[in-house]
Design a protein around this motif. Sequence first.
Motif, PDB file in Angstrom:
ATOM      1  N   SER A  33       0.816  -1.215   0.000  1.00 10.49           N
ATOM      2  CA  SER A  33       0.000   0.000   0.000  1.00 10.49           C
ATOM      3  C   SER A  33       0.851   1.266   0.000  1.00 10.49           C
ATOM      4  O   SER A  33       0.367   2.348  -0.365  1.00 10.49           O
ATOM      5  CB  SER A  33      -0.935   0.008   1.214  1.00 10.49           C
ATOM      6  N   ALA A  34       2.106   1.152   0.410  1.00  5.63           N
ATOM      7  CA  ALA A  34       2.980   2.332   0.447  1.00  5.63           C
ATOM      8  C   ALA A  34       3.499   2.711  -0.925  1.00  5.63           C
ATOM      9  O   ALA A  34       4.018   3.822  -1.115  1.00  5.63           O
ATOM     10  CB  ALA A  34       4.161   2.070   1.382  1.00  5.63           C
ATOM     11  N   LEU A  35       3.355   1.805  -1.877  1.00  5.57           N
ATOM     12  CA  LEU A  35       3.907   2.051  -3.207  1.00  5.57           C
ATOM     13  C   LEU A  35       2.935   2.858  -4.056  1.00  5.57           C
ATOM     14  O   LEU A  35       1.917   2.350  -4.508  1.00  5.57           O
ATOM     15  CB  LEU A  35       4.227   0.724  -3.897  1.00  5.57           C
ATOM     16  N   THR A  36       3.247   4.115  -4.268  1.00  4.61           N
ATOM     17  CA  THR A  36       2.519   4.978  -5.192  1.00  4.61           C
ATOM     18  C   THR A  36       3.536   5.620  -6.118  1.00  4.61           C
ATOM     19  O   THR A  36       4.746   5.657  -5.822  1.00  4.61           O
ATOM     20  CB  THR A  36       1.745   6.083  -4.458  1.00  4.61           C
ATOM     21  N   MET A  37       3.074   6.145  -7.227  1.00  8.70           N
ATOM     22  CA  MET A  37       3.986   6.802  -8.156  1.00  8.70           C
ATOM     23  C   MET A  37       4.598   8.049  -7.521  1.00  8.70           C
ATOM     24  O   MET A  37       5.772   8.359  -7.737  1.00  8.70           O
ATOM     25  CB  MET A  37       3.256   7.144  -9.453  1.00  8.70           C
ATOM     26  N   ARG A  38       3.826   8.734  -6.696  1.00  7.46           N
ATOM     27  CA  ARG A  38       4.363   9.912  -6.012  1.00  7.46           C
ATOM     28  C   ARG A  38       5.433   9.515  -4.994  1.00  7.46           C
ATOM     29  O   ARG A  38       6.486  10.153  -4.887  1.00  7.46           O
ATOM     30  CB  ARG A  38       3.224  10.674  -5.323  1.00  7.46           C
ATOM     31  N   ALA A  39       5.147   8.436  -4.235  1.00  2.47           N
ATOM     32  CA  ALA A  39       6.131   7.962  -3.262  1.00  2.47           C
ATOM     33  C   ALA A  39       7.399   7.495  -3.971  1.00  2.47           C
ATOM     34  O   ALA A  39       8.514   7.686  -3.466  1.00  2.47           O
ATOM     35  CB  ALA A  39       5.546   6.822  -2.433  1.00  2.47           C
ATOM     36  N   LEU A  40       7.235   6.879  -5.139  1.00  6.70           N
ATOM     37  CA  LEU A  40       8.392   6.418  -5.903  1.00  6.70           C
ATOM     38  C   LEU A  40       9.255   7.592  -6.341  1.00  6.70           C
ATOM     39  O   LEU A  40      10.480   7.547  -6.237  1.00  6.70           O
ATOM     40  CB  LEU A  40       7.919   5.612  -7.115  1.00  6.70           C
ATOM     41  N   SER A  46      13.278  12.262  -7.799  1.00  8.15           N
ATOM     42  CA  SER A  46      12.994  12.735  -9.156  1.00  8.15           C
ATOM     43  C   SER A  46      11.757  13.619  -9.156  1.00  8.15           C
ATOM     44  O   SER A  46      11.060  13.751  -8.139  1.00  8.15           O
ATOM     45  CB  SER A  46      12.768  11.544 -10.089  1.00  8.15           C
ATOM     46  N   SER A  47      11.457  14.198 -10.296  1.00 13.00           N
ATOM     47  CA  SER A  47      10.217  14.950 -10.438  1.00 13.00           C
ATOM     48  C   SER A  47       9.043  13.986 -10.338  1.00 13.00           C
ATOM     49  O   SER A  47       9.168  12.787 -10.615  1.00 13.00           O
ATOM     50  CB  SER A  47      10.179  15.668 -11.787  1.00 13.00           C
ATOM     51  N   VAL A  48       7.888  14.510  -9.942  1.00 13.84           N
ATOM     52  CA  VAL A  48       6.705  13.671  -9.755  1.00 13.84           C
ATOM     53  C   VAL A  48       6.303  12.980 -11.055  1.00 13.84           C
ATOM     54  O   VAL A  48       5.820  11.841 -11.055  1.00 13.84           O
ATOM     55  CB  VAL A  48       5.531  14.511  -9.207  1.00 13.84           C
ATOM     56  N   GLY A  49       6.532  13.651 -12.164  1.00 15.72           N
ATOM     57  CA  GLY A  49       6.079  13.091 -13.438  1.00 15.72           C
ATOM     58  C   GLY A  49       7.025  12.101 -14.073  1.00 15.72           C
ATOM     59  O   GLY A  49       6.624  11.367 -14.988  1.00 15.72           O
ATOM     60  N   LEU A  50       8.275  12.011 -13.585  1.00 11.56           N
ATOM     61  CA  LEU A  50       9.248  11.155 -14.268  1.00 11.56           C
ATOM     62  C   LEU A  50       8.879   9.674 -14.258  1.00 11.56           C
ATOM     63  O   LEU A  50       9.046   9.001 -15.291  1.00 11.56           O
ATOM     64  CB  LEU A  50      10.643  11.365 -13.677  1.00 11.56           C
ATOM     65  N   PRO A  51       8.379   9.098 -13.143  1.00 14.07           N
ATOM     66  CA  PRO A  51       7.997   7.685 -13.209  1.00 14.07           C
ATOM     67  C   PRO A  51       6.982   7.393 -14.309  1.00 14.07           C
ATOM     68  O   PRO A  51       7.004   6.313 -14.910  1.00 14.07           O
ATOM     69  CB  PRO A  51       7.406   7.416 -11.818  1.00 14.07           C
ATOM     70  N   TYR A  52       6.100   8.363 -14.588  1.00 15.22           N
ATOM     71  CA  TYR A  52       5.097   8.155 -15.639  1.00 15.22           C
ATOM     72  C   TYR A  52       5.711   8.204 -17.034  1.00 15.22           C
ATOM     73  O   TYR A  52       5.059   7.821 -18.010  1.00 15.22           O
ATOM     74  CB  TYR A  52       3.998   9.207 -15.524  1.00 15.22           C
ATOM     75  N   LYS A  53       6.949   8.686 -17.119  1.00 19.18           N
ATOM     76  CA  LYS A  53       7.619   8.717 -18.418  1.00 19.18           C
ATOM     77  C   LYS A  53       8.143   7.343 -18.812  1.00 19.18           C
ATOM     78  O   LYS A  53       8.365   7.070 -19.991  1.00 19.18           O
ATOM     79  CB  LYS A  53       8.795   9.707 -18.389  1.00 19.18           C
ATOM     80  N   VAL A  54       8.373   6.491 -17.806  1.00 18.81           N
ATOM     81  CA  VAL A  54       8.952   5.178 -18.098  1.00 18.81           C
ATOM     82  C   VAL A  54       8.035   4.016 -17.723  1.00 18.81           C
ATOM     83  O   VAL A  54       8.294   2.871 -18.102  1.00 18.81           O
ATOM     84  CB  VAL A  54      10.320   5.015 -17.393  1.00 18.81           C
ATOM     85  N   PHE A  55       6.965   4.293 -16.956  1.00 20.33           N
ATOM     86  CA  PHE A  55       5.948   3.283 -16.649  1.00 20.33           C
ATOM     87  C   PHE A  55       4.594   3.832 -17.058  1.00 20.33           C
ATOM     88  O   PHE A  55       4.280   4.997 -16.781  1.00 20.33           O
ATOM     89  CB  PHE A  55       5.928   2.950 -15.148  1.00 20.33           C
TER      90      PHE A  55
END
Length: 210
Positions: A33-40, A46-55
């Motif tokens: 439950s702790a795993l969110t894109m923001r937490a990542l 990194s910037s909040v949007g970077l995980p969405y660039k690769v996933f």
Amino acid sequence: MMSPAKRDAETTAQLRASFVEHARRIVARGGASALTMRALAAEAGSSVGLPYKVFADRRDLVRAIVLADLDRFRSAAAELLARAGTGTVGGNLSWFSGFLLDSPSVALAGELLADEAHTHAVMAGAHEHGFGPTAFPVLLTNYLHAEQQAGRIRPEVEVAAFGFLVAGALHNLVVVGDAWPRPERAELDRFLHATAAAIASVSGSRPDPT
């Protein structure tokens, strides 16, 4: 105005691998439950949007974590076989069970199994890695057979039966929810040591620590 340079495939793969490692740490600390894109993003700095660039989304991230763990499981399987004849049988089984159950993939198992498409994608990856659903009974049987060949398990013991039963118990702990009785780690270790003691040869065994 110049458009930003596109990432090449190698850079994207490196970013994905880095984010997967950060995600593993989040799950190890706080559970699925702790795993969110923001937490990542925060964990990786990194910037909040970077995980969405690769996933594509969190589901894509979870799939990447599980597939990455398949390589770790394969390495652990090779190490278990290499441990035959060393340490104690109970200790080796406890080591492998700990490696498996401490994996972030186990914490994510409920989420994985709740999504049929997600499950199929991961199972396809598992077969591609040579570590599909039948791997654990075969692995544990092969390990016990190696111990039998080393003289540490009685020759009349049907090791395939014990390999199947231990694999089934570990699989059950991976996939069932908290409603099912779950032994504490010390109790599970005691069960595995007791199993090893029940099939040990007198000449090839030594006291198993509990």
